[in-house]
Write an enzyme that holds these catalytic residues in place. Structure first.
Site, mmCIF file in Angstrom:
data_model
loop_
_atom_site.group_PDB
_atom_site.id
_atom_site.type_symbol
_atom_site.label_atom_id
_atom_site.label_comp_id
_atom_site.label_asym_id
_atom_site.label_seq_id
_atom_site.Cartn_x
_atom_site.Cartn_y
_atom_site.Cartn_z
ATOM 1 N N ASP A 1 1.853 -3.891 -9.540
ATOM 2 C CA ASP A 1 1.570 -5.230 -10.075
ATOM 3 C C ASP A 1 1.940 -5.335 -11.557
ATOM 4 O O ASP A 1 2.592 -6.283 -11.995
ATOM 5 C CB ASP A 1 0.088 -5.579 -9.904
ATOM 6 C CG ASP A 1 -0.361 -5.506 -8.462
ATOM 7 O OD1 ASP A 1 0.505 -5.449 -7.572
ATOM 8 O OD2 ASP A 1 -1.579 -5.496 -8.222
ATOM 9 N N SER B 1 -1.809 -11.086 -8.306
ATOM 10 C CA SER B 1 -1.883 -10.236 -9.497
ATOM 11 C C SER B 1 -2.193 -10.984 -10.784
ATOM 12 O O SER B 1 -1.547 -10.778 -11.814
ATOM 13 C CB SER B 1 -0.581 -9.440 -9.673
ATOM 14 O OG SER B 1 -0.426 -8.559 -8.617
ATOM 15 N N ASP C 1 2.566 1.959 -3.147
ATOM 16 C CA ASP C 1 2.764 2.383 -4.546
ATOM 17 C C ASP C 1 1.924 3.608 -4.901
ATOM 18 O O ASP C 1 2.421 4.551 -5.524
ATOM 19 C CB ASP C 1 2.570 1.226 -5.555
ATOM 20 C CG ASP C 1 1.212 0.556 -5.533
ATOM 21 O OD1 ASP C 1 0.393 0.861 -4.629
ATOM 22 O OD2 ASP C 1 0.955 -0.280 -6.429
ATOM 23 N N GLY D 1 -7.517 -14.396 -7.871
ATOM 24 C CA GLY D 1 -8.113 -13.840 -6.651
ATOM 25 C C GLY D 1 -7.301 -14.119 -5.401
ATOM 26 O O GLY D 1 -7.794 -13.997 -4.290
ATOM 27 N N ALA D 2 -6.022 -14.488 -5.581
ATOM 28 C CA ALA D 2 -5.189 -14.894 -4.435
ATOM 29 C C ALA D 2 -4.183 -13.823 -4.041
ATOM 30 O O ALA D 2 -3.219 -14.097 -3.343
ATOM 31 C CB ALA D 2 -4.468 -16.200 -4.775
ATOM 32 N N GLU E 1 -7.039 -0.882 -15.036
ATOM 33 C CA GLU E 1 -7.626 -1.045 -13.690
ATOM 34 C C GLU E 1 -8.331 0.235 -13.252
ATOM 35 O O GLU E 1 -9.459 0.200 -12.775
ATOM 36 C CB GLU E 1 -6.531 -1.380 -12.657
ATOM 37 C CG GLU E 1 -5.891 -2.739 -12.838
ATOM 38 C CD GLU E 1 -6.849 -3.899 -12.562
ATOM 39 O OE1 GLU E 1 -7.827 -3.722 -11.814
ATOM 40 O OE2 GLU E 1 -6.625 -4.988 -13.134
ATOM 41 N N HIS F 1 0.832 -1.206 0.000
ATOM 42 C CA HIS F 1 0.000 0.000 0.000
ATOM 43 C C HIS F 1 0.872 1.264 0.000
ATOM 44 O O HIS F 1 0.504 2.289 0.570
ATOM 45 C CB HIS F 1 -1.002 -0.003 1.173
ATOM 46 C CG HIS F 1 -2.111 -0.999 0.951
ATOM 47 N ND1 HIS F 1 -3.234 -0.708 0.222
ATOM 48 C CD2 HIS F 1 -2.231 -2.291 1.319
ATOM 49 C CE1 HIS F 1 -4.012 -1.777 0.165
ATOM 50 N NE2 HIS F 1 -3.423 -2.756 0.811
HETATM 51 C C1 GLA Z 1 -2.976 -4.265 -5.083
HETATM 52 C C2 GLA Z 1 -2.784 -3.115 -6.054
HETATM 53 C C3 GLA Z 1 -1.355 -2.585 -6.019
HETATM 54 C C4 GLA Z 1 -0.913 -2.284 -4.586
HETATM 55 C C5 GLA Z 1 -1.248 -3.441 -3.662
HETATM 56 C C6 GLA Z 1 -0.976 -3.117 -2.218
HETATM 57 O O1 GLA Z 1 -2.216 -5.361 -5.471
HETATM 58 O O2 GLA Z 1 -3.089 -3.523 -7.369
HETATM 59 O O3 GLA Z 1 -1.246 -1.451 -6.835
HETATM 60 O O4 GLA Z 1 -1.487 -1.095 -4.129
HETATM 61 O O5 GLA Z 1 -2.595 -3.864 -3.770
HETATM 62 O O6 GLA Z 1 0.375 -2.904 -2.008
#
Ligand code: GLA
Length: 392
Positions: free
Chosen positions: A174, A128, A40, A124-125, A162, A38
């Site tokens: 990601d 990414s 990025d 969903g895990a 996204e 959290h």
């Molecule tokens: C998801 C988002 C990323 C990042 C993470 C948390 O994976 O796609 O951009 O914010 O949560 O680090």
């Protein structure tokens, strides 16, 4: 990951069964984030690695006069995506349509195409799978258009899918690691400058990815909430983003900002931990790296509040299993996977212990993968290229 043929081979097989020989395969990996969660979208630091699991897309242009058709192995069987009809945000094909739309808007001519998709990235895990799909499809369309984009530009397009099409205000991590991943390395990402700094894992340790087999439900709003709380904290502190704030600054937030203070404390601490973790990797200091990962989990659980009972339980079990140097949840949170740093020599014992203990309640089973870092997305144009990579 299953022991059968890898996703590229399976995608080719589906394509052959459906239409004949594909022209090429594009592939892109999922990721596990070692630390820097959290951060990025706060212009901070993250240190993910690409997984040795890909999403693969076998592709050929559609014959003249026929529409684009996409078959997927996973999402509901080998079915054609409703490519031309309305899609809901939960539909997997929205990611592909989004790529298609944004590339067209960027002037890339997208003629009708045919594709078969297979993935080894658990969906969903928190690994990414969406980013892997977006990157693999972007690479496929650019290849058909005989155009090359930089890995950063490909990642930015995926992030826009996204943000603008799916409606999730996520950061760049990601998609970026899915394009720039370096085999056997994690990559320190400065999410403000997009400077990348690959770091090898310290000798004698491996990364274990542990799936709680819980899946997210309706928590995308939680993600957006966390992001806006961070933005409110930055605004109250008078900084562009929390990247520019220090822990000392937080005393300036009044009691009406109690929630924002805790969210910001996580982000500011996590940025510091991530930079320290990158240095620990350079110094070969696995013990410190593990400790920082554990601190990260505690902060995500207590201050950022994005863990879950299953993730906390998994992290606890990991700590009590042989060879564990540190463990934490990974990715956006609430469900999915945790990650641990484990002494290589005890990795097998560790996996058995985690699986046994997690399964002991009889409620759910754990899946544990000992992972080396894979490489960023690519296009495989020859049969030679498409051969499965040796077991890692
Ligand atoms: C998801 C988002 C990323 C990042 C993470 C948390 O994976 O796609 O951009 O914010 O949560 O680090």
């Amino acid at each position: 990951m299953n022991q059968g043929p890898r996703s590229a081979e399976r995608a080719v097989a589906i394509f052959r069964n459906t239409w004949g020989e594909p022209d090429f395969v594009s592939r892109a990996p999922g990721r596990v984030n070692l630390i820097g969660e959290h951060t990025d979208y706060n212009q901070g630091f993250a240190m993910p690695m690409a997984l040795p699991f890909d999403t693969s897309v076998a592709v050929a242009p559609a014959p003249r006069g026929t529409p684009t058709e996409i078959v997927s192995e996973n999402f509901g069987g080998a079915v054609l995506a409703p490519y031309e009809s309305d899609l809901e945000p939960g539909d997997w094909a929205i990611h592909i349509r989004g790529v298609h739309k944004l590339l067209s808007e960027a002037g890339i001519i997208v003629d009708p195409w045919r594709a078969a998709i297979a993935t080894d990235v658990p969906v969903g895990a928190s690994l990414s799978s969406s980013a892997a799909l977006e990157v693999a499809c972007t690479l496929a369309i650019l290849h058909m258009a005989a155009t090359r984009w930089s890995p950063v530009a490909v990642a930015q397009l995926g992030q826009r899918v996204e943000n603008e099409i799916v409606g999730l205000p996520s950061g760049i991590m990601d998609q970026l690691i899915s394009t720039v991943g370096v085999r056997d390395h994690a990559v320190l990402i400065d999410c403000r400058s997009l400077e990348l700094s690959p770091r090898p894992l310290p000798a004698g340790v491996v990364v274990a990815v542990m799936d709680t087999n819980t899946r997210r439900e309706l928590v995308d709003s939680e993600y957006a909430d966390r992001r806006t709380a961070c933005e409110r904290a930055a605004a109250a502190l008078g900084v562009e983003s929390l990247r520019d704030a220090t822990l000392d600054d937080l005393v300036r937030l009044g009691s009406e900002f109690d929630l924002e203070r805790r969210r910001a404390r996580h982000v500011i601490g996590e940025n510091r931990r991530t930079v320290e973790a990158a240095k620990a990797m350079t110094d070969g200091n696995a013990v410190l790296l593990g400790e920082l990962m554990t601190q990260s989990h505690n902060s995500l659980r207590d201050d950022f509040e994005v863990s879950s009972p299953a993730l906390d339980h998994m992290v606890d079990i990991a700590h009590n299993s042989p060879g564990c140097l540190g463990a934490r949840m990974t990715g956006g949170g609430f469900a999915g996977c945790a990650v641990a740093l484990v002494e290589s020599e005890r990795a097998a014992e560790f996996s058995v212990s985690v699986t046994d203990r997690y399964g002991a309640s009889g409620e759910r089973t754990a899946t544990v993968w000992i992972c080396e870092a894979g490489s960023g997305g690519s296009v495989l144009t020859t049969t030679q290229d498409r051969r499965p990579t040796p077991d890692r």
